[in-house]
Scaffold this motif. Structure first.
Motif, PDB file in Angstrom:
ATOM      1  N   LEU A   1      -3.354 167.387 -14.599  1.00  0.00           N
ATOM      2  CA  LEU A   1      -4.333 166.700 -13.755  1.00  0.00           C
ATOM      3  C   LEU A   1      -3.686 165.559 -12.978  1.00  0.00           C
TER       4      LEU A   1
ATOM      5  N   GLY B   1      -8.185 174.705  -9.446  1.00  0.00           N
ATOM      6  CA  GLY B   1      -8.833 174.282 -10.680  1.00  0.00           C
ATOM      7  C   GLY B   1      -9.243 175.458 -11.541  1.00  0.00           C
TER       8      GLY B   1
ATOM      9  N   ARG C   1      -8.004 176.035 -15.254  1.00  0.00           N
ATOM     10  CA  ARG C   1      -8.975 176.157 -16.339  1.00  0.00           C
ATOM     11  C   ARG C   1      -8.598 177.310 -17.268  1.00  0.00           C
TER      12      ARG C   1
ATOM     13  N   LEU D   1     -13.274 168.301 -11.090  1.00  0.00           N
ATOM     14  CA  LEU D   1     -13.897 169.034  -9.988  1.00  0.00           C
ATOM     15  C   LEU D   1     -15.318 168.559  -9.728  1.00  0.00           C
TER      16      LEU D   1
ATOM     17  N   VAL E   1      -2.375 167.281 -10.116  1.00  0.00           N
ATOM     18  CA  VAL E   1      -3.481 167.566  -9.200  1.00  0.00           C
ATOM     19  C   VAL E   1      -3.734 166.359  -8.312  1.00  0.00           C
TER      20      VAL E   1
ATOM     21  N   VAL F   1     -10.252 169.720 -16.295  1.00  0.00           N
ATOM     22  CA  VAL F   1     -10.328 170.073 -14.877  1.00  0.00           C
ATOM     23  C   VAL F   1     -11.774 170.142 -14.396  1.00  0.00           C
TER      24      VAL F   1
END
Length: 469
Positions: free
Chosen positions: A215, A132, A136, A285, A218, A281
């Motif tokens: 994402l 992350g 970022r 998180l 992710v 992100v």
């Protein structure tokens, strides 16, 4: 080519001894359909490197050549501890381009999953904090990775303070800012790039990607790390793509002992419409931490080590003194990264670097000793004058501090009346004079026999270190 000997070295597959820019090839590591990856060493320093060389038949294609060069430009732009570092790039005499990157000792997460199976939720969180952080930086620079997957996250063999990972392969990254590396028309709307197992629905449709596209990937990666399996599987690319487009995303909890809160985080990442995913992100998180560490219950801030370096010039600084100061801070930056710290602040006259402390006692002590050695290297007699170094161990006071340090966070903490912890610098920074290494008792504890230390007069629990025993 000059002769058979040179042809042997510089054929389609480079042989050991071939000189590529400033690097000498040692062996081929991976032979892919578009490029080959070699292990090499710098001709003068001997530093290992990974050389990515485009195949000759591909290098003649203008689009592939531009994409390859764009990857080098993108990576050079994205300097971060959890993004692979570009050391240089250029072309061979026959026109094949190459990128020289830092050599990463370790294995990608796909190989790790195959070898050991799923990770625990806490291990997943440690990995995703670092992934992350890399995303970022990329998103802030206007770059979408577009091919985030387990194979493109490398877990380093010598991870300190938990799984240390680096994000690699920005070959299909796309810039969000016109004119930025990655924003060229070769990835315009309608072109599908990426890996089917991890592609967001908008990628499959050929729509313009944005940060939320990463994402989605992710979410795929989270699912894999928690279960050992991708969320969607099929025998053909088309079958997998259709599931990404239309099939409801499965819950990780169907395949592994995963909490409902963690299921919810993954499923939100895997929403078909990007507007329904996390906006960035940091939002992702935040919820991931809550799901893994206990939701809204207070979470004890992790203990960490802080290295603070401040440069001072006596009197009115001249150009020579400023150059020495800059060189000293650059060296401090390099040594901090080498020791396993993450540089959070790099100002005109100061540097703050942090590292979470491992739970293992021996590894925790090794990390502290390594950082104290850095402090000695920066303040010993032959070092440039003017650097003052302080090392401290304390808790990471707030979530902001754990994942990004800045003036706004410090101000908010001060306004709240907070004291102590690594975020509140006045509580532990010690003015010991130029060329001094000052450590707190928490940083020195258990290492007294290894270092020459003397108490700092008038400063309780502060020690001046001068040498290794």
């Amino acid at each position: 080519m000059a002769g058979n000997g040179e042809e042997d070295l510089y054929g389609e597959e480079l042989r050991p001894g071939a000189l590529v820019g400033d690097w000498v090839v040692e062996r081929i590591q991976v032979l892919g359909p578009v490029s080959a990856l070699y292990r090499a060493r710098h001709a003068h320093s001997g530093v290992p490197a990974a050389l990515k060389v485009l195949h000759s038949q591909v290098a003649t294609a203008a689009v592939a050549l531009r994409r390859f060069r764009r990857e080098a430009a993108t990576l050079q732009r994205l300097r971060h501890p959890h993004i692979v570092t570009v050391l240089g790039y250029g072309e061979l005499s026959d026109g094949r381009p190459f990128i020289a990157m830092e050599w990463l000792e370790g294995q990608d997460l796909a190989a790790e999953l195959a070898a050991r199976g799923p990770l625990s939720p806490r291990e997943v969180l440690l990995v995703m904090e670092q992934v992350g952080a890399a995303l970022r930086v990329a998103h802030a620079a206007g770059v979408v990775h577009r091919d985030l997957k387990a194979q493109n996250v490398v877990r380093l063999a010598q991870g300190r303070g938990g799984p240390a990972v680096k994000l690699v392969d920005f070959g299909v990254a796309k810039g969000l800012v016109p004119g930025a590396p990655g924003s060229s028309s070769l990835t315009h709307t309608g072109v599908v790039l990426g890996t089917p197992l991890s592609m967001a629905p908008e990628q499959i449709r050929g729509q313009v990607p944005d940060a939320r596209t990463d994402l989605y990937a992710v979410g795929v990666l989270l699912f894999q790390l928690l279960t050992g399996l991708p969320p969607f599987r099929g025998t053909t690319r088309h079958e997998v793509e259709q599931q990404h487009l239309h099939a409801p995303a499965p819950r990780p909890g169907e395949h592994a002992p995963v909490s409902a809160a963690l299921d919810a985080v993954v499923l939100k990442c895997l929403r078909k419409e990007r507007e329904e995913r996390y906006p960035n992100v940091d939002a992702l998180l935040d919820e991931l931490r809550g799901a893994v560490l206990g939701g809204a219950a207070p979470v004890e801030a992790p203990r960490a080590l802080g290295l603070y370096v401040e440069g001072r010039t006596p009197g009115e600084p001249d150009a020579s003194a400023m150059e020495e100061l800059d060189a000293g801070l650059e060296r401090a930056h390099a040594l901090a990264l080498e020791a396993g710290l993450e540089v959070r602040v790099m100002g005109g006259a100061c540097l703050l670097a942090l590292a979470s402390l491992p739970d293992d006692v021996l590894r925790e002590r090794e990390l502290r000793a390594r950082v104290l050695d850095v402090g000695l290297a920066l303040t010993r007699g032959d070092a440039p004058p003017g650097l003052s170094v302080t090392v401290h161990v304390d808790r990471l006071v707030t979530r902001d501090e754990a994942h990004g340090w800045g003036d706004a966070a410090a101000s908010a903490w001060d306004d709240a009346g907070g004291e102590g912890g690594l975020l509140h610098l006045p509580s532990w920074i010690q003015d010991g004079g130029d060329g001094a290494l000052i450590v707190t008792g928490a940083a020195l504890r258990g290492l007294e026999a290894d270092f020459v230390a003397s108490p700092v007069s008038g400063a309780p629990d502060r020690w001046r270190l001068t040498a290794r025993r």
